[in-house]
Design a protein around this motif. Structure first.
Motif, PDB file in Angstrom:
ATOM      1  N   GLY A 117     -33.542  -3.911   0.989  1.00  0.00           N
ATOM      2  CA  GLY A 117     -32.151  -3.675   1.331  1.00  0.00           C
ATOM      3  C   GLY A 117     -31.283  -3.658   0.081  1.00  0.00           C
ATOM      4  N   GLN A 118     -29.986  -3.418   0.264  1.00  0.00           N
ATOM      5  CA  GLN A 118     -29.106  -3.333  -0.890  1.00  0.00           C
ATOM      6  C   GLN A 118     -29.003  -4.665  -1.627  1.00  0.00           C
ATOM      7  OE1 GLN A 118     -25.471  -0.914  -0.653  1.00  0.00           O
ATOM      8  NE2 GLN A 118     -25.965  -0.518   1.500  1.00  0.00           N
ATOM      9  N   SER A 119     -29.068  -5.774  -0.907  1.00  0.00           N
ATOM     10  CA  SER A 119     -28.993  -7.083  -1.571  1.00  0.00           C
ATOM     11  C   SER A 119     -30.226  -7.322  -2.439  1.00  0.00           C
ATOM     12  CB  SER A 119     -28.859  -8.198  -0.535  1.00  0.00           C
ATOM     13  OG  SER A 119     -29.967  -8.210   0.352  1.00  0.00           O
ATOM     14  N   GLU A 120     -31.395  -6.855  -1.958  1.00  0.00           N
ATOM     15  CA  GLU A 120     -32.610  -6.998  -2.775  1.00  0.00           C
ATOM     16  C   GLU A 120     -32.552  -6.110  -4.011  1.00  0.00           C
ATOM     17  OE1 GLU A 120     -33.618  -8.439   1.250  1.00  0.00           O
ATOM     18  OE2 GLU A 120     -32.680  -6.613   0.503  1.00  0.00           O
ATOM     19  N   VAL A 121     -31.982  -4.930  -3.874  1.00  0.00           N
ATOM     20  CA  VAL A 121     -31.837  -4.045  -5.036  1.00  0.00           C
ATOM     21  C   VAL A 121     -30.928  -4.696  -6.077  1.00  0.00           C
ATOM     22  CG1 VAL A 121     -31.059  -1.784  -5.828  1.00  0.00           C
ATOM     23  CG2 VAL A 121     -32.223  -2.000  -3.620  1.00  0.00           C
ATOM     24  N   GLU A 122     -29.833  -5.279  -5.626  1.00  0.00           N
ATOM     25  CA  GLU A 122     -28.918  -5.949  -6.554  1.00  0.00           C
ATOM     26  C   GLU A 122     -29.598  -7.143  -7.218  1.00  0.00           C
ATOM     27  OE1 GLU A 122     -24.596  -8.041  -6.054  1.00  0.00           O
ATOM     28  OE2 GLU A 122     -24.789  -5.882  -5.707  1.00  0.00           O
ATOM     29  N   SER A 123     -30.388  -7.882  -6.472  1.00  0.00           N
ATOM     30  CA  SER A 123     -31.116  -9.012  -7.064  1.00  0.00           C
ATOM     31  C   SER A 123     -32.106  -8.530  -8.110  1.00  0.00           C
ATOM     32  CB  SER A 123     -31.843  -9.794  -5.967  1.00  0.00           C
ATOM     33  OG  SER A 123     -30.931 -10.384  -5.063  1.00  0.00           O
ATOM     34  N   ALA A 124     -32.729  -7.369  -7.864  1.00  0.00           N
ATOM     35  CA  ALA A 124     -33.671  -6.813  -8.835  1.00  0.00           C
ATOM     36  C   ALA A 124     -32.961  -6.430 -10.128  1.00  0.00           C
ATOM     37  CB  ALA A 124     -34.376  -5.602  -8.240  1.00  0.00           C
ATOM     38  N   VAL A 125     -31.785  -5.825 -10.021  1.00  0.00           N
ATOM     39  CA  VAL A 125     -31.017  -5.457 -11.211  1.00  0.00           C
ATOM     40  C   VAL A 125     -30.598  -6.712 -11.977  1.00  0.00           C
ATOM     41  CG1 VAL A 125     -28.921  -4.339 -12.037  1.00  0.00           C
ATOM     42  CG2 VAL A 125     -30.233  -3.299 -10.184  1.00  0.00           C
ATOM     43  N   GLN A 126     -30.182  -7.749 -11.255  1.00  0.00           N
ATOM     44  CA  GLN A 126     -29.814  -9.000 -11.914  1.00  0.00           C
ATOM     45  C   GLN A 126     -31.024  -9.626 -12.601  1.00  0.00           C
ATOM     46  OE1 GLN A 126     -28.095 -11.115  -8.565  1.00  0.00           O
ATOM     47  NE2 GLN A 126     -26.011 -10.646  -9.222  1.00  0.00           N
ATOM     48  N   HIS A 127     -32.180  -9.515 -11.981  1.00  0.00           N
ATOM     49  CA  HIS A 127     -33.408 -10.032 -12.600  1.00  0.00           C
ATOM     50  C   HIS A 127     -33.700  -9.319 -13.910  1.00  0.00           C
ATOM     51  CE1 HIS A 127     -37.579 -11.275 -13.114  1.00  0.00           C
ATOM     52  NE2 HIS A 127     -37.937 -10.003 -13.105  1.00  0.00           N
ATOM     53  N   LEU A 128     -33.578  -7.991 -13.925  1.00  0.00           N
ATOM     54  CA  LEU A 128     -33.804  -7.242 -15.158  1.00  0.00           C
ATOM     55  C   LEU A 128     -32.756  -7.593 -16.202  1.00  0.00           C
ATOM     56  CD1 LEU A 128     -34.763  -3.728 -13.726  1.00  0.00           C
ATOM     57  CD2 LEU A 128     -36.286  -5.490 -14.633  1.00  0.00           C
TER      58      LEU A 128
END
Length: 241
Positions: free
Chosen positions: A202-213
């Motif tokens: 979902g969009q929240s998981e995508v945002e978490s992935a960007v924050q992780h990077l």
């Protein structure tokens, strides 16, 4: 009395979100998104990219924000991280990559990696110039002057440098001697840390992935060096001023 915080919770959350988004270009050189426009599994990536692109571009105008939307493309986000040899060796030690053909840990290569990590590179760089007018790392030196190590003056001047250099070269030779392309496969495994797969995210998981990077970029990249909070070097001016 302490000042009254008149920001609403929504405004505070917005300010926090903009804070990390505005720091993307300071720690990541690029973001690449992959998605399939026809697959529901990529909907989160496509929607997050569409909803955040303009804000990210306003906050990071020089940072490429790319998306590749092709049929059957696996949804993911990738960036580029500046891993060093030391990072790779720590990764290999922590994940147990040093193994012999029988599956047991290779104590010899582990010890060589630990010794390599203890190399004093600052001292080696300084000792490199201990022989005036001579650079032992000059390109094509061995072809132009193959017997330079036999020169007594150079050998004496560069005694410490040569001992450090030979030790690190021998350690790296041992490290790379593993079976089944162990070193190269570990390099590829570490590079995969630059990618986060987002199947059905979902969009929240995508945002978490960007924050992780972003956090990885803060750890491994140095695009905008942090300035010292105080003076570290002082050079006196001319004595006649």
């Amino acid at each position: 009395l302490p000042p009254v915080n008149r920001r609403t919770p929504a405004a505070q959350e917005r300010r926090c979100t903009m804070s990390w988004k505005s720091s993307l270009s300071r720690h990541l050189p690029i973001l690449r998104f992959f998605a399939c426009p026809e697959s529901p599994s990529s909907r989160g990536v496509l929607n997050w990219y569409k909803n955040n692109y303009h804000e990210l571009k306003q906050l990071n105008p020089t940072m490429p924000l790319l998306i590749r939307a092709e049929e059957n493309c696996f949804p993911a986000v990738t960036t580029e991280l500046s891993f060093t040899t030391d990072d790779l060796l720590r990764f290999m030690i922590q994940t147990g990559k040093f193994k012999d053909e029988n599956g047991t840990k290779s104590e010899a290569r582990i010890e060589a990696a630990k010794a390599y990590l203890q190399t004093d590179w600052t001292l080696m760089r300084r000792e490199r110039w201990s022989s005036p007018g001579f650079d032992p790392e000059r390109p094509f030196l061995d072809e132009e002057q193959p017997d330079w190590r036999l020169d007594p003056k150079i050998a004496k001047d560069l005694e410490l440098y040569l001992s450090l250099k030979d030790a690190s070269d021998e350690q790296m030779r041992i490290i790379k001697s593993g079976p089944n392309n162990e070193y190269q496969r570990s390099e590829n495994a570490l590079l995969m840390c630059q990618r986060v797969d987002l199947w059905c995210a979902g969009q929240s998981e995508v945002e978490s992935a960007v924050q992780h990077l972003l956090k990885l970029g803060m750890r491994f990249n140095d695009l905008v060096p942090e300035e010292n909070e105080y003076i570290t070097e002082f050079y006196p001016g001319a004595s006649d001023l």
